[in-house]
Design an enzyme around this catalytic site. Structure first.
Site, mmCIF file in Angstrom:
data_model
loop_
_atom_site.group_PDB
_atom_site.id
_atom_site.type_symbol
_atom_site.label_atom_id
_atom_site.label_comp_id
_atom_site.label_asym_id
_atom_site.label_seq_id
_atom_site.Cartn_x
_atom_site.Cartn_y
_atom_site.Cartn_z
ATOM 1 N N GLY A 1 71.425 27.159 26.189
ATOM 2 C CA GLY A 1 70.185 26.525 25.742
ATOM 3 C C GLY A 1 69.392 27.449 24.835
ATOM 4 N N PRO A 2 69.910 27.690 23.613
ATOM 5 C CG PRO A 2 71.269 27.927 21.709
ATOM 6 C CD PRO A 2 71.192 27.240 23.050
ATOM 7 C CB ALA B 1 61.421 29.137 21.185
ATOM 8 C CB ALA C 1 60.019 32.757 21.053
ATOM 9 C CE LYS D 1 54.189 30.906 32.004
ATOM 10 N NZ LYS D 1 55.479 30.535 31.490
ATOM 11 C CG ASN E 1 47.498 26.844 25.239
ATOM 12 O OD1 ASN E 1 47.804 25.655 25.209
ATOM 13 N ND2 ASN E 1 48.387 27.801 25.465
ATOM 14 C CD GLU F 1 59.037 22.793 30.579
ATOM 15 O OE1 GLU F 1 59.956 23.624 30.636
ATOM 16 O OE2 GLU F 1 57.923 23.063 30.110
HETATM 17 O O1 KPL Z 1 53.777 28.596 29.284
HETATM 18 C C1 KPL Z 1 53.007 28.043 28.531
HETATM 19 C C2 KPL Z 1 53.463 26.759 27.926
HETATM 20 O O2 KPL Z 1 52.993 26.365 26.868
HETATM 21 O O3 KPL Z 1 54.339 26.141 28.537
HETATM 22 C C3 KPL Z 1 51.621 28.603 28.315
HETATM 23 C C4 KPL Z 1 51.459 29.855 29.141
HETATM 24 C C5 KPL Z 1 50.592 27.575 28.726
HETATM 25 C C6 KPL Z 1 51.402 29.049 26.898
HETATM 26 O O4 KPL Z 1 51.275 28.020 25.983
#
Ligand code: KPL
Length: 297
Positions: free
Chosen positions: A7-8, A10, A120, A175, A193, A257
């Protein structure tokens, strides 16, 4: 080492280039039917990688899965037949729960979980930009994975900073908390963001974080509301100009996701009989949009 990146996108492309520049023999596995893919990092000359080569895959010492959480099962299971049980499997993605879903099928392998704040961006299939310097944490998913601490040196040499975290669950939840707060709001509102610093989001952000604190504490993760709030606000500011992954997925009407981010939080809350109405509402709003795109297909 012989390393395959599955899964290349970013982040996968960034690691492929950095590991290759560090002297490893890196090959790719992707949806592309080309047997070779050239990728360049920022303005450097491009590097050719072999793609979907079964021989290279079966010679791998380490296979790094950088697919999205919802692709983990479909990307992993068909490849297991080609891998030696000693091959290390490493999973690096947003969200939680995807690797648990295939735990029994992969348990013969050493399995390592990774979480990174490296950023990335891949504007097209042959270029990747390293848009933010971050840190990567690794930790064992199973008993055999505990023997893989040497991977810190391997990855650190390619793309620092890398550390081993014996409490990887805490790092993953931390996270997850950031993603639960930032991703659905930026996706639904189609904002960057940094726009979340606006006063109109402070109540909803506080409610999300309050629910997260309750669930994380029930999961025995040491954390406090103020610690999580500080953390979320720090990331909002540090990534102010970013388009979150969910903002991009929703803009392009791609599957998000959400099941493995707020969805995972909701599932865990249910286990502990904790009410998480704000996360539930955001989850439902994102799902409603996803379902609408699916119906149009
Ligand atoms: O992990 C991220 C995402 O966009 O999925 C954050 C930390 C919110 C950075 O954009």
């Amino acid at each position: 080492m012989n390393i395959s990146i599955i899964g290349p996108g970013a982040i996968g492309s960034l690691w492929a280039i950095k590991l290759s520049q560090a002297g490893h023999n890196v090959s790719l596995w992707s949806r592309s039917t080309n047997s070779s893919i050239e990728i360049s990092l920022d303005d450097q000359t491009s590097i050719p990688f072999s793609n979907n080569n079964i021989e290279k895959l079966s010679e791998s010492d380490l296979v790094i899965f950088t697919v999205k959480a919802w692709q983990v099962k479909e990307a992993t299971i068909p490849l297991l037949q080609y891998l030696d049980p000693d091959t290390i499997l490493m999973f690096m993605h947003n969200g939680m729960g995807a690797v648990d879903n295939i735990a029994t099928q992969i348990d013969a392998h050493p399995v390592v979980l990774a979480t990174t704040t490296q950023a990335a961006f891949k504007p097209n299939r042959n270029n990747v930009s390293h848009t933010g310097i971050g840190q990567t944490q690794l930790g064992a998913f199973n008993l055999k994975g505990q023997q893989c601490t040497f991977l810190v040196d391997v990855l650190e040499h390619a793309l620092p900073v890398v550390s081993w975290n014996p409490e990887i669950k805490t790092a993953l939840w931390t996270k997850l908390a950031i993603n639960c707060a930032i991703n659905p709001l930026t996706g639904l509102e189609q904002i960057k963001n940094g726009d979340l610093v606006d006063k109109k989001f402070s109540n909803v952000l506080r409610s999300i974080i309050k629910e997260l604190t309750q669930v994380m504490q029930a999961e025995s993760i040491t954390c406090s509301f103020s610690e999580l709030e500080t953390n979320v606000n720090k990331v909002i500011k540090a990534t102010a100009k970013n388009n979150s992954s969910m903002k991009q997925d929703m803009f392009y009407q791609r599957k998000t996701e959400i099941d493995f981010i707020n969805g995972y939080l909701i599932k865990t809350a249910l286990k502990h009989q904790i009410d998480v109405p704000v996360n539930q509402r955001l989850f439902a709003q994102v799902k409603e949009q996803e379902n609408r795109w699916n119906h149009q297909d």
